[in-house]
Design an enzyme around this catalytic site. Sequence first.
Site, PDB file in Angstrom:
ATOM      1  CG  HIS A 116      -0.245   0.494   2.473  1.00 16.85           C
ATOM      2  ND1 HIS A 116       0.548  -0.323   3.233  1.00 16.85           N
ATOM      3  CD2 HIS A 116      -0.214   1.704   3.068  1.00 16.85           C
ATOM      4  CE1 HIS A 116       1.045   0.364   4.255  1.00 16.85           C
ATOM      5  NE2 HIS A 116       0.594   1.603   4.180  1.00 16.85           N
ATOM      6  CB  ILE A 117       0.779   4.424  -1.611  1.00 11.65           C
ATOM      7  CG1 ILE A 117       1.638   3.641  -2.601  1.00 11.65           C
ATOM      8  CG2 ILE A 117       1.314   5.850  -1.458  1.00 11.65           C
ATOM      9  CD1 ILE A 117       1.588   4.181  -4.014  1.00 11.65           C
ATOM     10  CB  SER A 118       0.240   5.906   4.056  1.00 16.20           C
ATOM     11  OG  SER A 118       0.379   4.694   4.755  1.00 16.20           O
ATOM     12  CE1 TYR A 138       4.621  10.625   4.819  1.00 13.52           C
ATOM     13  CE2 TYR A 138       3.179  10.212   2.957  1.00 13.52           C
ATOM     14  CZ  TYR A 138       4.020   9.745   3.937  1.00 13.52           C
ATOM     15  OH  TYR A 138       4.263   8.404   4.034  1.00 13.52           O
ATOM     16  CG  ASP A 155       5.961  18.314  -5.373  1.00 13.09           C
ATOM     17  OD1 ASP A 155       5.627  17.125  -5.166  1.00 13.09           O
ATOM     18  OD2 ASP A 155       6.827  18.646  -6.202  1.00 13.09           O
ATOM     19  CG  PHE A 174       3.506   9.894  -2.170  1.00 12.53           C
ATOM     20  CD1 PHE A 174       2.404   9.737  -1.348  1.00 12.53           C
ATOM     21  CD2 PHE A 174       3.620  11.065  -2.905  1.00 12.53           C
ATOM     22  CE1 PHE A 174       1.435  10.719  -1.259  1.00 12.53           C
ATOM     23  CE2 PHE A 174       2.663  12.053  -2.826  1.00 12.53           C
ATOM     24  CZ  PHE A 174       1.564  11.881  -2.002  1.00 12.53           C
ATOM     25  CG  HIS A 175       7.122   5.199   1.849  1.00 14.49           C
ATOM     26  ND1 HIS A 175       7.004   6.416   2.485  1.00 14.49           N
ATOM     27  CD2 HIS A 175       6.671   4.271   2.742  1.00 14.49           C
ATOM     28  CE1 HIS A 175       6.525   6.231   3.707  1.00 14.49           C
ATOM     29  NE2 HIS A 175       6.308   4.936   3.887  1.00 14.49           N
TER      30      HIS A 175
END
Length: 312
Positions: free
Chosen positions: A130-132, A215, A241, A246-247
């Site tokens: 997943h990407i949070s 973020y 931005d 993202f990870h």
Amino acid sequence: MALVDYSSSSDEDPNATGEVLPVPSLKRKRDEPSPDLPPLPSKFHDLYASTTRVSTRDDPSLHGGRKRVTPHIEGNWPTHIYVEWYPSTIEYFPLTNLISSLRDKTVHEGAECRIHSFLTSDLGAPLPLHISLSRPIGFATEHKDAFVDSLQRAINFSSIRPFSISLSGLDWVANFEKTRWFLVLRTRRPELDGLNKLLHLSNRIVQEYGQPALYTSRFLQTKRKPPARKLPYTDWDDMEDVSDSFHISIAWTLTSPNEELLKLTRTVTTDYVEKLDRIQVQIREIKSKVGNVVTSIPLPNSVIVGKGLFEG
């Protein structure tokens, strides 16, 4: 041993698992995986997003040494917004081999330094990644349904179309409390900036419900509501931005990676760079998990004309 799920103990992700068994060996060469079977519908996996809770206290021994960092509050529904990715067979094997390469070379470091994979369950079954799009947050019973409705409305009236992202290499990152370190796949900024837009919408909705953003420097340390604005769904003028944040987490460990592990990670990244470059993550929906209930929200394929996000 019974499976245990602390639905309010997620550090940063909905698919955090405990210690896993090694992936069963296959007679077929790993470099020549068999063709993919047709994927299961996304909603099928949502039905089994959590196991049955059989313990009400924090027992790290049942979860590979992990400790609960978000305290359980009776009547509070732990919530997480994310993008889910099911690697195909041809994508799954390089990632598995990559983690094995690091784990095999650090096995002598001790239990706390052991690398645990997110790719498989305790029984060796493939798991989604997943990407949070949010921090671990929580809602009272009377607010949780309204929150999901607001998020669905925001996505439905947005201009964000399905898109794909590519990967840019490996890295190690810590959770907010520095109780775990994650081996992650960094992502490249996609065309039309879809990830930043999804996060922007997610942050605005959670902040409207008094929750902290992810973020972002705005309102990060507070749970007060942001200034009310009447912006349309397609207005991104105040969007930040945060592409570098993202990870996709693929493994974890309890201790900060030492210089040897960091060096090994750089070497493995070089070895697998071509295979990682070929991976394309398709994003067609986001998911909201409130307690054990997962709601899939498809990205619209066409523009819906209507009122702005914060208009009555």
